[in-house]
Scaffold this active site. Structure first.
Site, short mmCIF file in Angstrom:
data_model
loop_
_atom_site.label_atom_id
_atom_site.label_comp_id
_atom_site.label_asym_id
_atom_site.label_seq_id
_atom_site.Cartn_x
_atom_site.Cartn_y
_atom_site.Cartn_z
N LYS A 1 19.56 -25.75 -9.25
CA LYS A 1 20.00 -24.52 -9.93
C LYS A 1 20.40 -23.46 -8.91
O LYS A 1 21.43 -22.78 -9.08
CB LYS A 1 18.88 -24.01 -10.84
CG LYS A 1 18.59 -24.92 -12.02
CD LYS A 1 17.28 -24.56 -12.73
CE LYS A 1 16.98 -25.56 -13.83
NZ LYS A 1 15.66 -25.33 -14.47
N GLN B 1 10.44 -21.64 -13.92
CA GLN B 1 10.51 -23.09 -14.00
C GLN B 1 9.24 -23.68 -14.64
O GLN B 1 8.13 -23.36 -14.24
CB GLN B 1 10.69 -23.69 -12.60
CG GLN B 1 10.84 -25.21 -12.58
CD GLN B 1 12.08 -25.70 -13.29
OE1 GLN B 1 13.13 -25.07 -13.23
NE2 GLN B 1 11.97 -26.82 -13.97
N ASP C 1 17.11 -18.64 -20.03
CA ASP C 1 16.65 -19.90 -20.61
C ASP C 1 16.57 -19.82 -22.14
O ASP C 1 16.38 -20.84 -22.81
CB ASP C 1 15.28 -20.29 -20.05
CG ASP C 1 15.36 -21.42 -19.03
OD1 ASP C 1 16.44 -22.05 -18.93
OD2 ASP C 1 14.36 -21.68 -18.35
#
Length: 287
Positions: free
Chosen positions: A52, A96, A119
């Protein structure tokens, strides 16, 4: 013959488009920035975060990162998130997952401002999705929709079977499909006759984390099959679908790897750019 959906190629084009848009916006001094937070030393998480961050830099965005130790306390992680939340150079924040067991993931995710929730996992983002209001949508479900659109697969009026009811994919994807006018059936671990749900579907999306769950007995001829699962085996990566057995049955199918996976990072870039532009809109209104 079954057509293989080239998720890698589609994702590459999206990433290139985002990079062009970032470069165009840079002239006005607006450069999006993504902050990634990694807690612990899980090897898979480290690989995902590195990918990412690499994509962010390649798109011309700013890369902010904090790596905390495995034993980090709730307050330590919360302080990092709060600092990124207060930083105007940070357009989006990504925590994460999974986190070490001593941490309350839901509480930490909800510390991320909805405007920076790239997200799409906060309670506020989930509510905006449910109400159909403007917000940042989860990357993997958004990637599935983008794949279908790029392939010219009609969603409006289609019968779609979503196999899996998880918070990361199944639930938000169901909402997105309903908003697009699909008739959606959802199967999960308590479904007694899985084939009865999937065999009548025009589109089957599988996100269960169960390797090889879906085969020819579950798919009607000509259906589109989207495999979100990914599993490491001695012979390589595989998904939730027994793809080789569906050759000549499915009309279109996503491979593993090279299907949905690349789309997740591509849509993360889209969300980060979108968050930066929305922040600029708010600043302009406030001024």
């Amino acid at each position: 013959m079954t057509t293989i959906i080239d998720g890698t190629g589609i994702a590459r084009r999206i990433r290139s488009r985002v990079a062009d848009e970032v470069a165009a916006d840079a002239g006005s001094g607006r450069i999006p920035g993504l902050a990634t937070v990694l807690v612990g030393d899980d090897p898979a998480s480290a690989v995902y975060v590195a990918a990412k961050r690499r994509a962010i830099r390649e798109a011309g965005m700013r890369d902010f990162h904090r790596h905390l130790p495995q034993q980090a306390a709730q307050d330590d992680v919360a302080a990092v998130i709060d600092a990124f939340a207060a930083d105007p150079a940070v357009s989006g924040i990504l925590l994460q997952l999974p986190l070490p067991p001593q941490l309350d993931a839901a509480a930490l995710i909800d510390r991320i401002p909805v405007t920076k929730d790239v997200d799409g996992l906060t309670t506020a983002s989930t509510g905006l999705l449910a109400r159909g209001e403007r917000g940042l949508r989860p990357c993997t479900p958004s990637g599935v929709i983008e794949l279908l659109d790029t392939e010219g697969v009609a969603v409006r009026g289609a019968r779609v079977a979503v196999v899996g009811w998880g918070e990361l994919v199944g639930r938000p994807l169901t909402q997105l499909l309903l908003r697009r006018g699909a008739t959606v059936s959802v199967a999960h671990e308590h479904t007694t006759d899985l084939a009865a749900v999937t065999r009548c579907a025009d589109i089957v999306v599988v996100a269960t984390g169960v390797r090889g769950l879906i085969g020819p007995e579950h798919v009607r001829p000509g259906a589109v099959v989207i495999d979100v699962g990914i599993h490491r085996t001695p012979s390589g990566l595989t998904g939730d679908v027994r793809s080789a057995e569906l050759d000549g049955i499915a009309g279109r199918i996503t491979p593993v790897p090279g299907g949905v996976g690349p789309m997740t990072i591509a849509m993360l870039l889209v969300n980060t750019l979108r968050a930066a532009r929305w922040a600029a809109e708010l600043e302009a209104v406030a001024a």
